[in-house]
Design an enzyme around this catalytic site. Structure first.
Site, short mmCIF file in Angstrom:
data_model
loop_
_atom_site.label_atom_id
_atom_site.label_comp_id
_atom_site.label_asym_id
_atom_site.label_seq_id
_atom_site.Cartn_x
_atom_site.Cartn_y
_atom_site.Cartn_z
N CYS A 43 0.83 -1.22 0.00
CA CYS A 43 0.00 0.00 0.00
C CYS A 43 0.86 1.26 0.00
CB CYS A 43 -0.88 0.06 1.25
SG CYS A 43 -1.94 -1.34 1.51
N1 LIG Z 1 -3.79 -0.63 -0.80
C1 LIG Z 1 -4.20 -0.50 0.45
O1 LIG Z 1 -4.78 -1.40 1.02
N2 LIG Z 1 -4.03 0.68 1.03
C2 LIG Z 1 -4.30 0.95 2.40
C3 LIG Z 1 -5.11 2.19 2.58
C4 LIG Z 1 -5.40 2.48 4.02
C5 LIG Z 1 -6.19 3.76 4.22
N3 LIG Z 1 -6.35 4.02 5.59
C6 LIG Z 1 -7.55 3.68 3.54
O2 LIG Z 1 -8.49 3.27 4.21
O3 LIG Z 1 -7.69 4.06 2.38
#
Ligand SMILES: NC(=O)NCCC[C@H](N)C(=O)O
Length: 392
Positions: free
Chosen positions: A380
């Site tokens: 991510c």
């Molecule tokens: N690719 C991913 O799973 N990204 C994580 C994103 C975490 C962020 N707190 C969200 O909820 O968008």
């Protein structure tokens, strides 16, 4: 491409946690140390690291471009015109471009600027709310606002308001940063759509097979759209759409499933019902139509689309009923693959890491006490820009 967490993290407070899509507030100095360690791990292993905020500032070097960007950013932040718009614009333009970009990501508090007149809505409805421009505490998850596929990119219309402005930076980076401008980067799908798509759901499996999650963040309509565009103009002839639970712990496909080698994947056992999961294989059909086949055996689907005799699905937390969900919650399935069979993972997911090693994977562990509080892991936190052609 990474983003080093900045002051936006410290602009989160308990009342807005849920809306900001985070479960806790990382301690910034340690989050930054951990992030620097992550960047160093990538560099030490031959990866060129680019920073999102720096690319954005470079893209806005021209005053006219900067002005146009700022107008759009202010409008998307809820200030298309009026006294607050004018005061914000003057405040942001008084900074050098890098400071302006960092400030927009960090958020602008009401007490930072002077305004003679505020609207009735601001006085009566939002009086206690501290921001004129919200912080972007998820900016360090650079995977999601965009995704590169083949010779192009998707610039994403993200699901929740808390993240939608992030991809406006991407649009300007691709259009105006000299690294990308006029270099023939194909935009497979821009951010001006009603249907939703996020990069954490977008998994490039080979030079012609693309997997995508039908998830909390990516809708089936957006998948049809991207499939149509890829089939028309690229080498991609197969899209595998995988239906995952629509919840915060598993918001994207890459929180439960990642590719780590030509024929090896991590998978969170809870998404598989005895190995079964609703999966759809999309291929180009006649007259621009799309052919859809419904399947449920993920392993067989992967063997078929990747043309491999056997696929090794490695269960997060070794499939243990307590360890697997605990490690998945802290992104134990969210491995970042930097070469076939070589990954970067969070150190806290030691059961999953040991299992990966037993399956022959080279694992580089990075520190994770604070970064993991944002609910995302090494995959991510990174957005690949260029992939080497590793077809074999
Ligand atoms: N690719 C991913 O799973 N990204 C994580 C994103 C975490 C962020 N707190 C969200 O909820 O968008």
């Amino acid at each position: 491409m990474l983003h080093r967490p900045g002051h936006e993290i410290e602009n989160v407070y308990p009342d807005i946690l849920h809306r900001m899509l985070v479960d806790d507030i990382p301690y910034l100095p340690i989050a930054q140390e951990e992030h620097d360690f992550f960047a160093k791990t990538l560099r030490d292993n031959g990866v060129e690291v680019l920073y999102f905020a720096k690319l954005a500032a470079e893209a806005l070097a021209d005053d006219q471009v900067k002005n146009e960007f700022l107008e759009k950013m202010l409008a998307e932040s809820g200030h298309a015109a009026g006294a607050v718009h004018d005061a914000l614009k003057e405040y942001l333009l008084s900074m050098d471009t890098q400071a302006m970009v960092d400030k927009i990501i960090a958020g602008v508090r009401k007490d930072e600027i002077q305004t003679k007149f505020v609207s009735l809505a601001e006085m009566a409805e939002d009086a206690d709310y501290p921001f004129f421009m919200d912080p972007m505490p998820n900016a360090y998850f650079t995977r999601d606002p965009q995704a590169s596929i083949g010779e192009g990119i998707t610039i994403n219309h993200m699901t929740f308001k808390a993240r939608q402005r992030e991809s406006l930076f991407t649009e300007y980076i691709i259009k105006h940063n000299p690294r990308f401008a006029n270099k023939g980067v194909h935009v497979w799908r821009d951010r001006y759509h009603d249907t939703r798509i996020e990069g954490g759901d977008e998994l490039v499996l080979s030079d012609h097979v693309f997997a995508i999650g039908i998830s909390q963040r990516t809708s089936a309509d957006a998948i049809m759209d991207i499939a149509r565009n890829l089939f028309k103009d690229s080498n991609y002839d197969t899209v595998v759409a995988i239906h995952i639970p629509h919840n915060h712990a598993m918001m994207h496909l890459d929180t439960v499933f990642t590719m780590i080698n030509y024929d090896q994947f991590t998978v969170h056992p809870q998404i598989l019902d005895g190995g079964k999961i609703d999966t759809y294989i999309l291929h180009p059909g006649k007259d621009g139509e799309i052919e859809i086949q419904h399947r449920t055996d993920l392993q067989k689907v992967l063997e078929e689309v990747l043309d491999k005799p056997e696929i090794d699905l490695i269960p997060t937390g070794n499939g243990d009923p307590i360890v697997a969900p605990r490690e998945q919650w802290n992104d134990g399935s969210n491995t970042l693959t930097i070469a076939p069979g070589e990954v970067v993972t969070y150190d806290r997911n030691y059961v999953s890491n040991d299992l990966l090693r037993k399956h022959g994977i080279l694992v580089h562990e990075v520190r994770s006490s604070e970064l993991s509080r944002g609910r995302g892991g090494p995959r991510c936190m990174s957005c690949p820009i260029v992939r080497e052609d590793l077809t074999k």
